[in-house]
Scaffold this motif. Structure first.
Motif, PDB file in Angstrom:
ATOM      1  N   TYR A  15       0.851  -1.209   0.000  1.00  0.00           N
ATOM      2  CA  TYR A  15       0.000   0.000   0.000  1.00  0.00           C
ATOM      3  C   TYR A  15       0.877   1.245   0.000  1.00  0.00           C
ATOM      4  O   TYR A  15       0.635   2.198  -0.750  1.00  0.00           O
ATOM      5  N   GLU A  16       1.923   1.234   0.850  1.00  0.00           N
ATOM      6  CA  GLU A  16       2.815   2.397   0.924  1.00  0.00           C
ATOM      7  C   GLU A  16       3.547   2.605  -0.399  1.00  0.00           C
ATOM      8  O   GLU A  16       3.738   3.741  -0.838  1.00  0.00           O
ATOM      9  N   LEU A  17       3.960   1.499  -1.023  1.00  0.00           N
ATOM     10  CA  LEU A  17       4.657   1.618  -2.315  1.00  0.00           C
ATOM     11  C   LEU A  17       3.734   2.303  -3.336  1.00  0.00           C
ATOM     12  O   LEU A  17       4.145   3.236  -4.036  1.00  0.00           O
ATOM     13  N   ASN A  18       2.473   1.863  -3.382  1.00  0.00           N
ATOM     14  CA  ASN A  18       1.525   2.476  -4.316  1.00  0.00           C
ATOM     15  C   ASN A  18       1.252   3.933  -3.954  1.00  0.00           C
ATOM     16  O   ASN A  18       1.110   4.780  -4.829  1.00  0.00           O
ATOM     17  N   ARG A  19       1.207   4.189  -2.644  1.00  0.00           N
ATOM     18  CA  ARG A  19       0.982   5.573  -2.201  1.00  0.00           C
ATOM     19  C   ARG A  19       2.165   6.451  -2.633  1.00  0.00           C
ATOM     20  O   ARG A  19       1.985   7.576  -3.095  1.00  0.00           O
ATOM     21  N   LEU A  20       3.384   5.910  -2.490  1.00  0.00           N
ATOM     22  CA  LEU A  20       4.575   6.677  -2.895  1.00  0.00           C
ATOM     23  C   LEU A  20       4.575   6.953  -4.395  1.00  0.00           C
ATOM     24  O   LEU A  20       4.989   8.028  -4.843  1.00  0.00           O
ATOM     25  N   GLU A  21       4.083   5.972  -5.166  1.00  0.00           N
ATOM     26  CA  GLU A  21       4.035   6.163  -6.626  1.00  0.00           C
ATOM     27  C   GLU A  21       3.028   7.274  -6.977  1.00  0.00           C
ATOM     28  O   GLU A  21       3.309   8.146  -7.798  1.00  0.00           O
ATOM     29  N   PHE A  22       1.873   7.236  -6.304  1.00  0.00           N
ATOM     30  CA  PHE A  22       0.868   8.274  -6.553  1.00  0.00           C
ATOM     31  C   PHE A  22       1.397   9.636  -6.084  1.00  0.00           C
ATOM     32  O   PHE A  22       1.239  10.657  -6.763  1.00  0.00           O
ATOM     33  N   GLN A  23       2.059   9.619  -4.931  1.00  0.00           N
ATOM     34  CA  GLN A  23       2.646  10.845  -4.380  1.00  0.00           C
ATOM     35  C   GLN A  23       3.629  11.455  -5.380  1.00  0.00           C
ATOM     36  O   GLN A  23       3.651  12.657  -5.607  1.00  0.00           O
ATOM     37  N   HIS A  24       4.423  10.574  -5.996  1.00  0.00           N
ATOM     38  CA  HIS A  24       5.391  11.060  -6.986  1.00  0.00           C
ATOM     39  C   HIS A  24       4.666  11.749  -8.143  1.00  0.00           C
ATOM     40  O   HIS A  24       5.099  12.803  -8.615  1.00  0.00           O
ATOM     41  N   SER A  25       3.550  11.164  -8.596  1.00  0.00           N
ATOM     42  CA  SER A  25       2.838  11.762  -9.735  1.00  0.00           C
ATOM     43  C   SER A  25       2.256  13.130  -9.344  1.00  0.00           C
ATOM     44  O   SER A  25       2.292  14.062 -10.132  1.00  0.00           O
ATOM     45  N   VAL A  26       1.761  13.244  -8.104  1.00  0.00           N
ATOM     46  CA  VAL A  26       1.153  14.514  -7.670  1.00  0.00           C
ATOM     47  C   VAL A  26       2.214  15.608  -7.528  1.00  0.00           C
ATOM     48  O   VAL A  26       1.990  16.760  -7.902  1.00  0.00           O
ATOM     49  N   TRP A  27       3.389  15.230  -7.024  1.00  0.00           N
ATOM     50  CA  TRP A  27       4.446  16.224  -6.756  1.00  0.00           C
ATOM     51  C   TRP A  27       5.501  16.266  -7.857  1.00  0.00           C
ATOM     52  O   TRP A  27       6.541  16.881  -7.708  1.00  0.00           O
ATOM     53  N   GLN A 216      -6.507  13.931  -3.230  1.00  0.00           N
ATOM     54  CA  GLN A 216      -6.497  12.454  -3.294  1.00  0.00           C
ATOM     55  C   GLN A 216      -5.238  11.898  -2.616  1.00  0.00           C
ATOM     56  O   GLN A 216      -5.264  10.851  -1.959  1.00  0.00           O
ATOM     57  N   TRP A 217      -4.132  12.619  -2.791  1.00  0.00           N
ATOM     58  CA  TRP A 217      -2.863  12.226  -2.159  1.00  0.00           C
ATOM     59  C   TRP A 217      -3.000  12.245  -0.632  1.00  0.00           C
ATOM     60  O   TRP A 217      -2.629  11.285   0.049  1.00  0.00           O
ATOM     61  N   ALA A 218      -3.565  13.330  -0.111  1.00  0.00           N
ATOM     62  CA  ALA A 218      -3.754  13.438   1.336  1.00  0.00           C
ATOM     63  C   ALA A 218      -4.709  12.349   1.825  1.00  0.00           C
ATOM     64  O   ALA A 218      -4.522  11.767   2.898  1.00  0.00           O
ATOM     65  N   ASP A 219      -5.730  12.062   1.028  1.00  0.00           N
ATOM     66  CA  ASP A 219      -6.721  11.049   1.390  1.00  0.00           C
ATOM     67  C   ASP A 219      -6.052   9.687   1.608  1.00  0.00           C
ATOM     68  O   ASP A 219      -6.355   8.984   2.577  1.00  0.00           O
ATOM     69  N   ARG A 220      -5.129   9.349   0.705  1.00  0.00           N
ATOM     70  CA  ARG A 220      -4.446   8.050   0.842  1.00  0.00           C
ATOM     71  C   ARG A 220      -3.597   7.998   2.114  1.00  0.00           C
ATOM     72  O   ARG A 220      -3.376   6.934   2.674  1.00  0.00           O
ATOM     73  N   PHE A 221      -3.099   9.161   2.523  1.00  0.00           N
ATOM     74  CA  PHE A 221      -2.317   9.214   3.759  1.00  0.00           C
ATOM     75  C   PHE A 221      -3.232   9.094   4.980  1.00  0.00           C
ATOM     76  O   PHE A 221      -3.045   8.220   5.830  1.00  0.00           O
ATOM     77  N   PHE A 222      -4.252   9.940   5.054  1.00  0.00           N
ATOM     78  CA  PHE A 222      -5.129   9.936   6.238  1.00  0.00           C
ATOM     79  C   PHE A 222      -5.843   8.598   6.402  1.00  0.00           C
ATOM     80  O   PHE A 222      -6.033   8.127   7.522  1.00  0.00           O
ATOM     81  N   ASN A 223      -6.234   7.996   5.277  1.00  0.00           N
ATOM     82  CA  ASN A 223      -6.975   6.736   5.304  1.00  0.00           C
ATOM     83  C   ASN A 223      -6.289   5.657   6.118  1.00  0.00           C
ATOM     84  O   ASN A 223      -6.937   4.853   6.777  1.00  0.00           O
ATOM     85  N   VAL A 224      -4.972   5.618   6.048  1.00  0.00           N
ATOM     86  CA  VAL A 224      -4.223   4.576   6.744  1.00  0.00           C
ATOM     87  C   VAL A 224      -3.561   5.118   8.006  1.00  0.00           C
ATOM     88  O   VAL A 224      -3.578   4.484   9.057  1.00  0.00           O
ATOM     89  N   HIS A 225      -3.001   6.318   7.904  1.00  0.00           N
ATOM     90  CA  HIS A 225      -2.126   6.762   8.981  1.00  0.00           C
ATOM     91  C   HIS A 225      -2.876   7.320  10.189  1.00  0.00           C
ATOM     92  O   HIS A 225      -2.344   7.267  11.300  1.00  0.00           O
ATOM     93  N   VAL A 226      -4.112   7.781  10.019  1.00  0.00           N
ATOM     94  CA  VAL A 226      -4.861   8.216  11.206  1.00  0.00           C
ATOM     95  C   VAL A 226      -5.096   7.007  12.118  1.00  0.00           C
ATOM     96  O   VAL A 226      -4.911   7.077  13.342  1.00  0.00           O
TER      97      VAL A 226
END
Ligand SMILES: C[S@@+](CC[C@H](N)C(=O)[O-])C[C@H]1O[C@@H](n2cnc3c(N)ncnc32)[C@H](O)[C@@H]1O
Length: 272
Positions: A15-27, A216-226
């Motif tokens: 999940y984190e790997l996919n989140r990092l990939e999406f994060q890369h696309s956003v930033w 959407q990037w923040a959503d993927r973070f809050f969804n798991v990390h909260v």
């Protein structure tokens, strides 16, 4: 994994790997703009510290060409394997992979033209040690470059709900892992103390509505990390639930605007 990477608070997972990939696309646009400022040349040797799966390393490979060299330095075997496999698949053989925390790594001295770390130094327990270690490996005249947080500005409009607690909560999460959420504001001092000339310093914020990449990037973070913050007893269950409810309600409102925390792009040059 060694002690330092065990402390890495975001953890290692698919999940984190996919989140990092999406994060890369956003930033990516922000990263590309910063990398342009570094004026990377064909043939340069680059160290990507805490590379994760290597999304920025791949950008560096394009810039340095076949005569250059890109080294991914990363404690997680899972992430490093992704990098190594991708390089094999693409036939890129001017790459190196070192599995280690930066503080413990065996690195050549006075070698790299650019040493880069995006979203890494905010997590390490001793940023001074981290920086000193990397600077030994930087060639004279070389550039050390960071992209990391001065964790202010995170906000959700219309304001006034439980999400107002989120910035403070995430800062507590970073600190719980031994990191420093304000490291981005400390680069000028850290560079000055080491006689590194500050050549670029730029804070960047992204903002957007419910359909935007940044939300959407923040959503993927809050969804798991909260939930992880609740599990680590950084916040109580009801506080976490209230923040997520407020967040989810804002996602349904087309007039919502979300602001990211401040990301600082900083680069310094090592003098003789
Ligand atoms: C948020 S990820 C960022 C990955 C990558 N830099 C990017 O921008 O996509 C942070 C990475 O830093 C790595 N890391 C954590 N502590 C480290 C340390 N002491 N030395 C090197 N890397 C570290 C983690 O394993 C993780 O892959």
């Amino acid at each position: 994994m060694n002690k330092k990477s065990d402390q890495y608070i975001l953890g290692i997972s698919e999940y984190e790997l996919n989140r990092l990939e999406f994060q890369h696309s956003v930033w990516k646009e922000v990263t590309d703009t910063f990398l342009e400022k570094l004026q990377i040349q064909k043939g340069w040797k680059i160290l990507d510290v805490g590379s994760g799966p290597g999304f920025v390393s791949f950008e560096f490979l394009e810039k340095v060409g076949k005569t250059g060299e890109v080294t991914a330095l990363e404690p997680s075997e899972f992430y490093l394997n992704y990098f190594v496999n991708k390089c094999k698949e693409k036939g890129w053989n001017n790459t190196k992979a070192i599995q280690s925390a930066a503080e413990d790594a065996e690195l050549p001295e006075n070698y790299y033209d650019v040493i880069f770390a995006r979203w890494v130094i905010a997590f390490v327990p001793n940023p001074d040690l981290f920086m000193d270690k990397l600077l030994k490996s930087l060639a004279t005249g070389g550039i050390i470059a960071f992209m990391d947080y001065a964790y202010e500005g995170l906000s959700l409009y219309p304001r006034g709900g439980a999400f107002e607690n989120m910035a403070e909560t995430v800062r507590a999460y970073w600190k719980h892992g031994g990191g420093d959420p304000y490291i981005g504001a400390k680069f000028p001092k850290m560079f000055r103390e080491r006689n590194i000339e500050l050549v670029h310093y730029r804070p960047v914020v992204l903002a957007g509505g419910p359909a935007s990449g940044v939300l959407q990037w923040a959503d993927r973070f809050f969804n798991v990390h909260v939930q992880q913050m609740i599990d680590m007893e950084i916040i109580k269950q009801n506080t976490g639930d209230a923040m997520l409810n407020d967040w989810n309600e804002h996602k349904q409102n087309p007039d919502t605007v979300f602001f990211s925390p401040i990301l600082v792009n900083a680069a310094g040059r090592k003098s003789a």
